[in-house]
Design a protein around this motif. Sequence first.
Motif, PDB file in Angstrom:
ATOM      1  N   ARG A  95       1.018  -1.108  -0.031  1.00  0.00           N
ATOM      2  CA  ARG A  95       0.374  -0.005  -0.189  1.00  0.00           C
ATOM      3  C   ARG A  95       1.117   1.042   0.091  1.00  0.00           C
ATOM      4  O   ARG A  95       1.857   1.515   0.792  1.00  0.00           O
ATOM      5  N   ILE A  96       0.488   2.075  -1.204  1.00  0.00           N
ATOM      6  CA  ILE A  96       1.418   3.427  -1.070  1.00  0.00           C
ATOM      7  C   ILE A  96      -0.126   4.056  -0.387  1.00  0.00           C
ATOM      8  O   ILE A  96      -0.452   4.803  -1.473  1.00  0.00           O
ATOM      9  N   ALA A  97       0.428   5.656   0.221  1.00  0.00           N
ATOM     10  CA  ALA A  97      -0.383   6.916   0.823  1.00  0.00           C
ATOM     11  C   ALA A  97       0.641   7.467   0.405  1.00  0.00           C
ATOM     12  O   ALA A  97       1.394   7.870   0.580  1.00  0.00           O
TER      13      ALA A  97
ATOM     14  N   SER B 285      11.057   2.215  10.901  1.00  0.00           N
ATOM     15  CA  SER B 285      11.475   0.613  12.078  1.00  0.00           C
ATOM     16  C   SER B 285      10.709   0.803  12.966  1.00  0.00           C
ATOM     17  O   SER B 285      11.547   0.658  14.544  1.00  0.00           O
ATOM     18  N   GLY B 286       9.754   1.500  12.638  1.00  0.00           N
ATOM     19  CA  GLY B 286       9.397   2.000  14.728  1.00  0.00           C
ATOM     20  C   GLY B 286       8.403   1.191  14.873  1.00  0.00           C
ATOM     21  O   GLY B 286       7.890  -0.359  13.937  1.00  0.00           O
ATOM     22  N   ASN B 287       7.743   0.346  16.013  1.00  0.00           N
ATOM     23  CA  ASN B 287       7.538  -1.047  16.303  1.00  0.00           C
ATOM     24  C   ASN B 287       5.811  -1.126  16.446  1.00  0.00           C
ATOM     25  O   ASN B 287       5.378  -1.934  16.123  1.00  0.00           O
ATOM     26  N   VAL B 288       5.359   0.651  15.486  1.00  0.00           N
ATOM     27  CA  VAL B 288       4.389   0.886  15.625  1.00  0.00           C
ATOM     28  C   VAL B 288       4.182   0.319  14.261  1.00  0.00           C
ATOM     29  O   VAL B 288       4.656   1.807  13.597  1.00  0.00           O
ATOM     30  N   PRO B 289       2.951  -0.015  13.394  1.00  0.00           N
ATOM     31  CA  PRO B 289       2.180  -0.426  11.640  1.00  0.00           C
ATOM     32  C   PRO B 289       2.831   0.744  11.543  1.00  0.00           C
ATOM     33  O   PRO B 289       1.932   2.127  11.476  1.00  0.00           O
ATOM     34  N   ILE B 290       3.470   1.112  10.264  1.00  0.00           N
ATOM     35  CA  ILE B 290       3.613   2.913   9.646  1.00  0.00           C
ATOM     36  C   ILE B 290       2.402   2.965   9.424  1.00  0.00           C
ATOM     37  O   ILE B 290       2.779   4.684   9.660  1.00  0.00           O
ATOM     38  N   PHE B 291       1.415   2.217   8.832  1.00  0.00           N
ATOM     39  CA  PHE B 291      -0.192   2.998   8.195  1.00  0.00           C
ATOM     40  C   PHE B 291      -0.698   3.763   9.964  1.00  0.00           C
ATOM     41  O   PHE B 291      -1.776   4.488   9.939  1.00  0.00           O
ATOM     42  N   ASP B 292      -0.633   3.145  10.834  1.00  0.00           N
ATOM     43  CA  ASP B 292      -0.676   3.377  12.195  1.00  0.00           C
ATOM     44  C   ASP B 292      -0.495   4.580  12.634  1.00  0.00           C
ATOM     45  O   ASP B 292      -0.641   5.355  13.574  1.00  0.00           O
ATOM     46  N   HIS B 293       0.900   4.825  12.172  1.00  0.00           N
ATOM     47  CA  HIS B 293       1.607   5.403  12.919  1.00  0.00           C
ATOM     48  C   HIS B 293       1.325   7.523  12.289  1.00  0.00           C
ATOM     49  O   HIS B 293       1.218   7.938  13.219  1.00  0.00           O
ATOM     50  N   PHE B 294       0.968   7.340  11.191  1.00  0.00           N
ATOM     51  CA  PHE B 294       0.534   8.269  10.471  1.00  0.00           C
ATOM     52  C   PHE B 294      -0.764   8.404  10.680  1.00  0.00           C
ATOM     53  O   PHE B 294      -1.538   8.785   9.531  1.00  0.00           O
ATOM     54  N   ASN B 295      -1.491   7.806  11.214  1.00  0.00           N
ATOM     55  CA  ASN B 295      -2.916   7.948  11.938  1.00  0.00           C
ATOM     56  C   ASN B 295      -4.371   7.202   9.696  1.00  0.00           C
ATOM     57  O   ASN B 295      -4.780   8.352  10.174  1.00  0.00           O
TER      58      ASN B 295
END
Length: 626
Positions: free
Chosen positions: A15-17, A312-322
């Motif tokens: 997925r690309i946002a 490389s965060g622990n939270v999934p990248i799409f969750d991190h960017f809401n």
Amino acid sequence: MTKEIIVNVGERETRIAVLEDGKLFELHIEREERVVGSLFKARVDNILPGMDAAFVDIGLERRAFLYVGDVLPSVAADLNGGKLGSSQAAQPTGNGHPVVASEETEETEEATDENELETAETGNGQPTPRQFSFRRSILRRQQIKDVLKVGQEIVVQVIKGPRGTKGARVSTRISLPGRYLVLMPEADNVGVSRKIDDSKERERLKKIGAKLREPGFGIILRTEAEDKTEQELRLDRDFLIKLWQQICEKSRASQAPAVIHRDLTLVYKAIRDIFGSDVNRLAIDDPAEYESACKLLDMVSPELKPRVHLYSGNVPIFDHFNLEAEIERLLKRKIWLRSGGHLTFDETEALTTIDVNTGKFVGTTSLNETIVRNNLEAVNEIARQLRLRDIGGIIVIDFIDMSNPKDRQQVVRSLEQALRRDRSRTKISHISPLGLIEMTRKRTAETITDFLTEPCPYCSGRGHLSSPETVSVAIEREINRQAANQNREAIMVICHPDVAEFLIGPDGATIERIEREVQCAIYIRSDAEFHLEKYEIRPVELSDMERKTHSIRRAQVVECRVGRSRLSASPKAIGWMDGYLIDLNDGQKQIGQRAKVRIDEVRRSYAVATVVPGAGGRPVDKADII
């Protein structure tokens, strides 16, 4: 304006946002290779003189549609023994193919993602607008029966993907997009993107394009060509010419129908088409794709490489960017505006309608001001949603009626301004006395709604549900979240049978991969009474589940309900017994019945079995379904 590209790479989908000022404006999803932009060696299946078109076999499930205006005269030359009339203006080229001028530069733009193009009018033999008009009329006057015949093999490019019951639309006018330019075999024009505003820069690029253009090829300078040197543009041209030569060699060695060139992966296309000097950051959560992106930029745009970041965060990248909540709202008909008004989107096969309503917005001074403010706020959200949902074709917007002509023109101008950031070509009509605006937006593939959902069987296709694959991907994400936050030795998932099959995957590959990643035992069970989108995930005791699973033993004969697999294009049978999936080595004849099977292998979420020879089958009754 800050612009960011966020890339989430998974085993089953990428997925690309695209974010502008922190707000989601575009979403691109790839689960398997898309066909738009790919080249095929096709076989003409059927000629339709009444429609001036043909159906061609390119190897997909449905035949592709080829309109007579998309057939170059060089194809007709092959049909007629290589002879063209003088009115068709064919020219011999260095690669042995006759060519004609491109029908028009806006048409050739199908593969470029640029809004508009301008033909370079130089004194070096480039076709003038009058010549283009003359050649367009030639293509429109030719008849399909004179340019194609049944059984003929031709090279085509997919310009619109399959959608609904319709097959792909293809053209014999090939466009190969690169980083800075588009190469058009069998054309002889030079074009420059109208997004480049500076007149001096446009003139410089026209001159470079005229120098770079080889006989038998047309060239379009893309927006990213701005300020690039002749050497950089030459390298891009040489790469595309070499690519075309490889395509021609593969075409000669292939038998139709066959794919002879696939377009790039989604990440590569994003770097080629979206990642430019106006992008502040490209964040990728996969180390391998990050390295590939850096290597690609080393070759094409090394100055942009510092803007690429590995997340490389622990939270999934799409969750991190809401972004997940925003993506969920994509599938809803109603979109609320900040003021309290709302938009309602209805997509049909013929067109898309957008209804603008004041909703809870009551304004402060007068009714006229309330209506104008609501319409102007709706304009920006409409432009955003069209890009985000990738809606194409005919679009009718029902604004709240405005009595003042100046107010109507203000809304139209605002819509035109908001759509300038859209990379897809749009055309807007004047606003009608009823407050309606008719517009079109270039469509190349299915919308995000079509991609993520399938027609609902509960309402005969009048609405949409998430597809079983989409629900299974959502379950996988939830398993990852729970495993990261809580230390569990085993998890039970209960869901609809179709979802369970996708979650288990072919030969159990998907669920086994998930177990390795979360380091937790997972048990998948189905419940036919569950709604397709409903599922439960709960912790269980490993010892209890192992004991229940071991109640089914190898070589045991059991009776199961046999159905057709959703994972296989060809008929393949699977069985269900008390919500437990049984992967059958045979059993196609027993689909829709109950049959006795012998267990060959037992796993946590599924078993492998073979139908007992001579056992026959019996019809499924209501008790079996429950």
